[in-house]
Design a protein around this motif. Structure first.
Motif, PDB file in Angstrom:
ATOM      1  N   LEU A   1      -1.224   0.675  -4.189  1.00  0.00           N
ATOM      2  CA  LEU A   1      -2.338   1.016  -3.300  1.00  0.00           C
ATOM      3  C   LEU A   1      -2.266   0.214  -2.008  1.00  0.00           C
ATOM      4  O   LEU A   1      -1.839  -0.944  -2.007  1.00  0.00           O
ATOM      5  N   PHE A   2      -2.705   0.850  -0.934  1.00  0.00           N
ATOM      6  CA  PHE A   2      -2.774   0.188   0.369  1.00  0.00           C
ATOM      7  C   PHE A   2      -4.166   0.379   0.935  1.00  0.00           C
ATOM      8  O   PHE A   2      -4.712   1.482   0.931  1.00  0.00           O
ATOM      9  N   LEU A   3      -4.769  -0.708   1.409  1.00  0.00           N
ATOM     10  CA  LEU A   3      -6.108  -0.658   1.989  1.00  0.00           C
ATOM     11  C   LEU A   3      -6.062  -1.245   3.388  1.00  0.00           C
ATOM     12  O   LEU A   3      -5.354  -2.219   3.643  1.00  0.00           O
ATOM     13  N   TRP A   4      -6.851  -0.637   4.287  1.00  0.00           N
ATOM     14  CA  TRP A   4      -6.940  -1.222   5.620  1.00  0.00           C
ATOM     15  C   TRP A   4      -8.359  -1.102   6.158  1.00  0.00           C
ATOM     16  O   TRP A   4      -9.080  -0.184   5.834  1.00  0.00           O
ATOM     17  N   HIS A   5      -8.736  -2.079   6.985  1.00  0.00           N
ATOM     18  CA  HIS A   5     -10.062  -2.125   7.585  1.00  0.00           C
ATOM     19  C   HIS A   5      -9.942  -1.988   9.095  1.00  0.00           C
ATOM     20  O   HIS A   5      -9.490  -2.914   9.770  1.00  0.00           O
ATOM     21  N   PRO A   6     -10.328  -0.863   9.642  1.00  0.00           N
ATOM     22  CA  PRO A   6     -10.250  -0.707  11.095  1.00  0.00           C
ATOM     23  C   PRO A   6     -11.080  -1.737  11.856  1.00  0.00           C
ATOM     24  O   PRO A   6     -10.643  -2.266  12.873  1.00  0.00           O
ATOM     25  N   GLN A   7     -12.288  -2.027  11.347  1.00  0.00           N
ATOM     26  CA  GLN A   7     -13.153  -2.968  12.057  1.00  0.00           C
ATOM     27  C   GLN A   7     -12.647  -4.408  11.947  1.00  0.00           C
ATOM     28  O   GLN A   7     -12.677  -5.162  12.919  1.00  0.00           O
ATOM     29  N   GLU A   8     -12.184  -4.775  10.763  1.00  0.00           N
ATOM     30  CA  GLU A   8     -11.703  -6.140  10.542  1.00  0.00           C
ATOM     31  C   GLU A   8     -10.260  -6.324  10.997  1.00  0.00           C
ATOM     32  O   GLU A   8      -9.776  -7.452  11.104  1.00  0.00           O
ATOM     33  N   ARG A   9      -9.565  -5.197  11.199  1.00  0.00           N
ATOM     34  CA  ARG A   9      -8.143  -5.231  11.553  1.00  0.00           C
ATOM     35  C   ARG A   9      -7.357  -6.058  10.537  1.00  0.00           C
ATOM     36  O   ARG A   9      -6.650  -7.009  10.884  1.00  0.00           O
ATOM     37  N   SER A  10      -7.489  -5.673   9.284  1.00  0.00           N
ATOM     38  CA  SER A  10      -6.793  -6.364   8.211  1.00  0.00           C
ATOM     39  C   SER A  10      -6.296  -5.345   7.196  1.00  0.00           C
ATOM     40  O   SER A  10      -6.789  -4.219   7.129  1.00  0.00           O
ATOM     41  N   VAL A  11      -5.292  -5.753   6.413  1.00  0.00           N
ATOM     42  CA  VAL A  11      -4.696  -4.864   5.421  1.00  0.00           C
ATOM     43  C   VAL A  11      -4.542  -5.601   4.101  1.00  0.00           C
ATOM     44  O   VAL A  11      -4.545  -6.836   4.051  1.00  0.00           O
ATOM     45  N   MET A  12      -4.382  -4.830   3.031  1.00  0.00           N
ATOM     46  CA  MET A  12      -4.148  -5.408   1.716  1.00  0.00           C
ATOM     47  C   MET A  12      -3.405  -4.406   0.847  1.00  0.00           C
ATOM     48  O   MET A  12      -3.631  -3.196   0.953  1.00  0.00           O
ATOM     49  N   PHE A  13      -2.501  -4.908   0.018  1.00  0.00           N
ATOM     50  CA  PHE A  13      -1.816  -4.092  -0.974  1.00  0.00           C
ATOM     51  C   PHE A  13      -2.324  -4.477  -2.356  1.00  0.00           C
ATOM     52  O   PHE A  13      -2.710  -5.631  -2.589  1.00  0.00           O
ATOM     53  N   ALA A  14      -2.298  -3.519  -3.288  1.00  0.00           N
ATOM     54  CA  ALA A  14      -2.677  -3.801  -4.672  1.00  0.00           C
ATOM     55  C   ALA A  14      -1.678  -3.133  -5.606  1.00  0.00           C
ATOM     56  O   ALA A  14      -1.384  -1.940  -5.461  1.00  0.00           O
ATOM     57  N   GLU A  15      -1.153  -3.902  -6.531  1.00  0.00           N
ATOM     58  CA  GLU A  15      -0.264  -3.375  -7.567  1.00  0.00           C
ATOM     59  C   GLU A  15      -1.068  -3.222  -8.854  1.00  0.00           C
ATOM     60  O   GLU A  15      -1.737  -4.163  -9.281  1.00  0.00           O
TER      61      GLU A  15
END
Length: 207
Positions: A152-166
């Protein structure tokens, strides 16, 4: 399991007050790894190298999945990595999209169903140097790195941050390629979480 985790991340909003966006499992590898690489290295993929293009219908050079790909284009690749690290990724993506989307050019990794603004939004959320690191790994080991990217890939447009989840089941274990990608991502400062999915006990009403 991925869909259950998908719903969990969608509810928790990535730990912030703003709504997060989540790419579902079937899209993660394509969108974040291969597709972004194809956009950012489009011209380098099709640079003239003897004997790597034998027909006008190829979607990639013949040496892309070999060690020779990086070695034959080291100067161009290194220059492109500097551009990406300096914040030029959005410009590169927009230029390729403007030139090729109307023709729906067949290129390895590109799926024209993905919206340009989603791709641009994702690039904006990445740290520039982290994105360059991911691209460097893809350029050096395209065949080996085509798998193992977290589910999974998550991103926050407002925070300008990303995260991956296995996502793993109770008895599942990380593969070597998954461990390598997690090492690359965390080494680049990208947040990665391991989600252990445990099945809830089912209750049967026999009344």
């Amino acid at each position: 399991m991925e869909r259950v985790s998908f719903r969990r991340w969608h509810r928790t909003d990535f730990g912030t007050q703003h709504p997060s966006k989540v790419i579902q499992p079937v899209c993660t590898k394509l969108l974040i790894g291969i597709a972004q690489f194809a956009y950012l290295f489009y011209d380098i993929l099709f640079i003239y190298i003897p004997n790597v293009f034998q027909t006008p219908y190829q979607t990639c050079p013949l040496d892309l999945h070999t060690d020779a790909f990086h070695g034959s284009r080291a100067s161009e690749i290194n220059h492109r990595l500097v551009e990406i690290a300096n914040g030029e990724a959005e410009r590169l993506i927009r230029e390729v999209d403007a030139r090729e989307r109307g023709k729906k050019t067949c290129v390895v990794g590109l799926d024209w169903r993905f919206e340009l603004e989603d791709l641009v939004e994702i690039v904006r959320c990445f740290d520039d140097e982290a994105l360059a690191t991911i691209c460097k790994v893809m350029a050096q080991e395209y065949r080996q790195r085509g798998g193992g990217i977290p589910d999974l890939f998550l991103w926050h447009p407002q925070e300008r941050s990303v995260m991956f989840a296995e996502v793993k089941s109770e008895n599942d274990r990380l593969s070597d390629t998954q461990r390598l990608w997690i090492h690359v991502l965390t080494g680049a400062g990208v947040r990665v979480e391991l989600c252990n999915a445990v099945a809830a006990e089912a209750k049967v009403d026999r009344g």
